[in-house]
Design a protein around this motif. Structure first.
Motif, PDB file in Angstrom:
ATOM      1  N   LEU A   1     -33.889  -0.783  -1.144  1.00 56.77           N
ATOM      2  CA  LEU A   1     -34.330  -0.851  -2.083  1.00 56.77           C
ATOM      3  C   LEU A   1     -34.117  -1.934  -3.009  1.00 56.77           C
ATOM      4  CD1 LEU A   1     -31.924   2.067  -4.321  1.00 56.77           C
ATOM      5  CD2 LEU A   1     -34.052   2.155  -4.054  1.00 56.77           C
ATOM      6  N   GLY A   2     -33.486  -3.106  -1.998  1.00 57.89           N
ATOM      7  CA  GLY A   2     -33.609  -4.363  -2.946  1.00 57.89           C
ATOM      8  C   GLY A   2     -34.624  -4.718  -2.436  1.00 57.89           C
ATOM      9  N   SER A   3     -34.936  -4.381  -1.484  1.00 54.84           N
ATOM     10  CA  SER A   3     -36.177  -5.289  -0.597  1.00 54.84           C
ATOM     11  C   SER A   3     -37.858  -4.832  -1.141  1.00 54.84           C
ATOM     12  CB  SER A   3     -36.409  -4.331   0.706  1.00 54.84           C
ATOM     13  OG  SER A   3     -36.390  -3.332   1.204  1.00 54.84           O
ATOM     14  N   ARG A   4     -37.657  -3.094  -1.816  1.00 50.62           N
ATOM     15  CA  ARG A   4     -38.693  -2.972  -2.507  1.00 50.62           C
ATOM     16  C   ARG A   4     -38.129  -3.633  -4.264  1.00 50.62           C
ATOM     17  NH1 ARG A   4     -38.654   3.158  -1.481  1.00 50.62           N
ATOM     18  NH2 ARG A   4     -36.524   2.698  -0.824  1.00 50.62           N
ATOM     19  N   CYS A   5     -37.475  -4.008  -4.773  1.00 49.28           N
ATOM     20  CA  CYS A   5     -37.516  -4.914  -6.385  1.00 49.28           C
ATOM     21  C   CYS A   5     -36.982  -6.187  -5.941  1.00 49.28           C
ATOM     22  CB  CYS A   5     -35.892  -3.761  -6.520  1.00 49.28           C
ATOM     23  SG  CYS A   5     -35.787  -2.036  -6.707  1.00 49.28           S
ATOM     24  N   VAL A   6     -37.819  -6.832  -5.672  1.00 50.66           N
ATOM     25  CA  VAL A   6     -37.903  -8.186  -6.079  1.00 50.66           C
ATOM     26  C   VAL A   6     -37.993  -8.951  -7.012  1.00 50.66           C
ATOM     27  CG1 VAL A   6     -38.750 -10.476  -4.600  1.00 50.66           C
ATOM     28  CG2 VAL A   6     -37.390  -9.058  -2.739  1.00 50.66           C
ATOM     29  N   ALA A   7     -37.596  -9.969  -7.590  1.00 50.69           N
ATOM     30  CA  ALA A   7     -37.973  -9.661  -8.652  1.00 50.69           C
ATOM     31  C   ALA A   7     -39.646 -10.769  -9.339  1.00 50.69           C
ATOM     32  CB  ALA A   7     -37.463 -10.731  -9.197  1.00 50.69           C
ATOM     33  N   SER A   8     -40.305 -10.495  -9.705  1.00 51.79           N
ATOM     34  CA  SER A   8     -41.906 -10.434  -9.870  1.00 51.79           C
ATOM     35  C   SER A   8     -42.068 -12.562 -10.182  1.00 51.79           C
ATOM     36  CB  SER A   8     -42.693 -10.073 -10.222  1.00 51.79           C
ATOM     37  OG  SER A   8     -42.771  -9.967 -11.195  1.00 51.79           O
ATOM     38  N   THR A   9     -42.309 -12.901  -9.622  1.00 52.49           N
ATOM     39  CA  THR A   9     -42.235 -14.445 -10.605  1.00 52.49           C
ATOM     40  C   THR A   9     -43.457 -14.468 -11.676  1.00 52.49           C
ATOM     41  OG1 THR A   9     -42.383 -15.794  -8.494  1.00 52.49           O
ATOM     42  CG2 THR A   9     -43.449 -16.984 -10.550  1.00 52.49           C
ATOM     43  N   MET A  10     -42.505 -14.825 -12.742  1.00 48.05           N
ATOM     44  CA  MET A  10     -43.268 -15.132 -14.120  1.00 48.05           C
ATOM     45  C   MET A  10     -44.825 -15.673 -14.616  1.00 48.05           C
ATOM     46  SD  MET A  10     -42.343 -16.068 -17.937  1.00 48.05           S
ATOM     47  CE  MET A  10     -42.929 -16.776 -19.525  1.00 48.05           C
ATOM     48  N   LYS A  11     -45.552 -15.770 -14.921  1.00 44.78           N
ATOM     49  CA  LYS A  11     -46.797 -16.484 -15.666  1.00 44.78           C
ATOM     50  C   LYS A  11     -47.678 -16.669 -16.661  1.00 44.78           C
ATOM     51  CE  LYS A  11     -49.208 -14.601 -11.168  1.00 44.78           C
ATOM     52  NZ  LYS A  11     -50.273 -13.659 -10.581  1.00 44.78           N
ATOM     53  N   LEU A  12     -47.484 -17.492 -16.709  1.00 47.62           N
ATOM     54  CA  LEU A  12     -48.278 -17.758 -18.292  1.00 47.62           C
ATOM     55  C   LEU A  12     -49.880 -17.461 -18.415  1.00 47.62           C
ATOM     56  CD1 LEU A  12     -46.661 -19.497 -20.657  1.00 47.62           C
ATOM     57  CD2 LEU A  12     -48.010 -21.412 -20.074  1.00 47.62           C
ATOM     58  N   PRO A  13     -50.149 -16.973 -19.400  1.00 46.47           N
ATOM     59  CA  PRO A  13     -50.891 -15.838 -19.713  1.00 46.47           C
ATOM     60  C   PRO A  13     -51.886 -16.647 -20.193  1.00 46.47           C
ATOM     61  CG  PRO A  13     -49.645 -14.303 -21.352  1.00 46.47           C
ATOM     62  CD  PRO A  13     -48.797 -15.936 -20.491  1.00 46.47           C
ATOM     63  N   ALA A  14     -52.872 -16.758 -20.367  1.00 48.45           N
ATOM     64  CA  ALA A  14     -54.051 -17.538 -21.311  1.00 48.45           C
ATOM     65  C   ALA A  14     -54.337 -16.986 -22.692  1.00 48.45           C
ATOM     66  CB  ALA A  14     -55.970 -17.566 -20.951  1.00 48.45           C
ATOM     67  N   GLY A  15     -53.402 -18.373 -23.468  1.00 46.49           N
ATOM     68  CA  GLY A  15     -53.707 -17.070 -24.972  1.00 46.49           C
ATOM     69  C   GLY A  15     -53.747 -19.159 -25.844  1.00 46.49           C
ATOM     70  N   LEU A  16     -53.448 -18.415 -27.615  1.00 47.27           N
ATOM     71  CA  LEU A  16     -52.827 -19.219 -27.952  1.00 47.27           C
ATOM     72  C   LEU A  16     -51.491 -19.067 -29.083  1.00 47.27           C
ATOM     73  CD1 LEU A  16     -53.584 -21.750 -29.575  1.00 47.27           C
ATOM     74  CD2 LEU A  16     -54.462 -20.167 -31.306  1.00 47.27           C
TER      75      LEU A  16
ATOM     76  N   ASP B   1     -48.918 -29.401 -14.653  1.00 48.56           N
ATOM     77  CA  ASP B   1     -47.528 -29.491 -15.091  1.00 48.56           C
ATOM     78  C   ASP B   1     -47.026 -28.409 -15.192  1.00 48.56           C
ATOM     79  OD1 ASP B   1     -48.443 -32.080 -15.717  1.00 48.56           O
ATOM     80  OD2 ASP B   1     -50.131 -31.575 -17.013  1.00 48.56           O
ATOM     81  N   ILE B   2     -47.315 -26.715 -15.216  1.00 46.05           N
ATOM     82  CA  ILE B   2     -45.966 -25.877 -15.177  1.00 46.05           C
ATOM     83  C   ILE B   2     -46.028 -25.099 -14.176  1.00 46.05           C
ATOM     84  CG2 ILE B   2     -46.863 -23.105 -16.371  1.00 46.05           C
ATOM     85  CD1 ILE B   2     -49.588 -24.189 -17.492  1.00 46.05           C
ATOM     86  N   SER B   3     -44.300 -24.559 -13.998  1.00 44.66           N
ATOM     87  CA  SER B   3     -43.973 -24.462 -13.444  1.00 44.66           C
ATOM     88  C   SER B   3     -43.376 -23.257 -13.697  1.00 44.66           C
ATOM     89  CB  SER B   3     -42.627 -24.834 -12.431  1.00 44.66           C
ATOM     90  OG  SER B   3     -41.833 -25.253 -13.679  1.00 44.66           O
ATOM     91  N   CYS B   4     -43.285 -21.980 -12.567  1.00 45.38           N
ATOM     92  CA  CYS B   4     -42.657 -20.590 -13.567  1.00 45.38           C
ATOM     93  C   CYS B   4     -41.566 -20.183 -12.109  1.00 45.38           C
ATOM     94  CB  CYS B   4     -43.850 -19.880 -13.366  1.00 45.38           C
ATOM     95  SG  CYS B   4     -44.729 -20.241 -15.174  1.00 45.38           S
ATOM     96  N   ILE B   5     -40.245 -19.350 -12.663  1.00 51.47           N
ATOM     97  CA  ILE B   5     -39.554 -18.265 -12.151  1.00 51.47           C
ATOM     98  C   ILE B   5     -39.603 -17.284 -12.076  1.00 51.47           C
ATOM     99  CG2 ILE B   5     -38.158 -20.222 -10.879  1.00 51.47           C
ATOM    100  CD1 ILE B   5     -36.382 -19.463 -12.989  1.00 51.47           C
ATOM    101  N   GLU B   6     -38.540 -16.459 -12.305  1.00 54.63           N
ATOM    102  CA  GLU B   6     -38.824 -14.842 -12.574  1.00 54.63           C
ATOM    103  C   GLU B   6     -38.748 -14.851 -13.715  1.00 54.63           C
ATOM    104  OE1 GLU B   6     -36.716 -16.388 -10.188  1.00 54.63           O
ATOM    105  OE2 GLU B   6     -37.000 -14.806  -8.840  1.00 54.63           O
ATOM    106  N   ASN B   7     -37.619 -15.650 -14.971  1.00 52.36           N
ATOM    107  CA  ASN B   7     -37.964 -14.534 -16.428  1.00 52.36           C
ATOM    108  C   ASN B   7     -38.393 -16.020 -17.414  1.00 52.36           C
ATOM    109  OD1 ASN B   7     -35.859 -16.430 -16.147  1.00 52.36           O
ATOM    110  ND2 ASN B   7     -34.410 -15.363 -16.760  1.00 52.36           N
ATOM    111  N   ARG B   8     -38.963 -17.548 -17.109  1.00 51.00           N
ATOM    112  CA  ARG B   8     -39.401 -18.021 -17.397  1.00 51.00           C
ATOM    113  C   ARG B   8     -40.709 -19.579 -16.999  1.00 51.00           C
ATOM    114  NH1 ARG B   8     -34.126 -19.166 -16.045  1.00 51.00           N
ATOM    115  NH2 ARG B   8     -33.584 -21.581 -14.583  1.00 51.00           N
ATOM    116  N   CYS B   9     -40.957 -19.885 -17.743  1.00 52.26           N
ATOM    117  CA  CYS B   9     -41.806 -20.711 -17.257  1.00 52.26           C
ATOM    118  C   CYS B   9     -41.510 -22.090 -17.823  1.00 52.26           C
ATOM    119  CB  CYS B   9     -43.393 -20.711 -17.265  1.00 52.26           C
ATOM    120  SG  CYS B   9     -44.082 -19.270 -16.917  1.00 52.26           S
TER     121      CYS B   9
END
Length: 268
Positions: free
Chosen positions: A15-30, A75-83
């Protein structure tokens, strides 16, 4: 028993191998927010082409002064829950914006500025998703004449046009106070994140404005928004206080307010 524990361990690892947290992405927008000191609008513009902007718009003076800081995907770096966005502003001052998701499309921001080992400022605020023109742009386009008239015609203090921030419902919002001598005035608020130019306004007559020394008390018309306004003169250019409404005998919609006077010499 050993067999059961072995099966349980294998299952958990699977289960752990299938539930690896995905990296957060900063979407385009305002996104738009108001600084913790309530002096500037913050606008975060993320573009598909990788060229982005962070705007700081001064609220005192009628949102006419702006600083833009450009940055790129590098200039942007992201991890699981923040950028984290790293930029450089004037005098080699570094700034980091750490964004964490909030509700569906918004962000909570921790902003920190520093130079070398010396820290300048650290503050938090809420960025609201905006799918249309920013609130400052809509305000300037639709209330330009009010600001121009205030710049061109002097009024006896504390009368005049005041722009600032009011705590409305659950968050700080842009506010405009038209305090006129012997004329009807109004307090207006503009909620961030709306697609259209939306204004909630409470009118008041001049006879319902009572000034006693450094205290201004106003009885206004809106039954659920700012029917009572109490302001304290801090300086020639700033007043602060609170607003509330009495509805069916109970106080509702209470909020703090801080306003800055539009001065005639700002047009020069």
């Amino acid at each position: 028993m050993r067999t059961y524990l072995l099966v349980l361990l294998v299952t958990l690892l699977s289960l752990g191998s299938r539930c690896v947290a995905s990296t957060m992405k900063l979407p385009a927008g305002l996104w738009e927010g108001i600084s913790e000191d309530r002096l500037t609008f913050r606008l975060l513009e993320v573009n598909q082409n990788g060229e982005h902007n962070f705007f700081e718009i001064a609220i005192p003076g009628g949102l006419k002064k702006m600083r833009r800081t450009a940055f790129t995907n590098d200039d942007i770096s992201c991890i699981e829950n923040r950028c984290t966005i790293k930029t450089i502003i004037e005098n080699n001052v570094n700034r980091t914006l750490t964004l964490s998701p909030y509700l569906d499309n918004d962000f909570k921001v921790l902003e920190a500025s520093y130079r070398g080992e010396e820290s300048y400022i650290s503050q938090t605020y809420h960025l609201v998703k905006q799918n249309a023109k920013s609130t400052p742009r809509k305000f300037v386009e639709n209330r330009k004449q009010i600001i121009l008239e205030a710049e061109q015609h002097a009024a006896t203090h504390p009368f005049g046009t005041w722009v600032g921030v009011m705590q409305y419902l659950d968050r700080p919002e842009l506010a405009l106070l038209q305090l006129k001598e012997n004329q009807q005035g109004a307090l207006s608020v503009y909620r961030r994140g709306t697609n259209q130019f939306e204004e909630v306004k409470s009118h008041f007559d001049s006879e319902n404005v009572h000034i006693d020394g450094r205290v201004i008390e106003i009885e206004a018309s809106h039954v659920t928004f700012a029917s009572k306004i109490i302001l304290f003169i801090q300086t020639e250019g700033m007043i602060s206080g609170y607003t509330y409404a009495i509805h069916k005998g109970y106080p509702v919609a209470m909020g703090t307010i801080m306003l800055h006077r539009i001065e005639p010499d700002q047009a020069q």
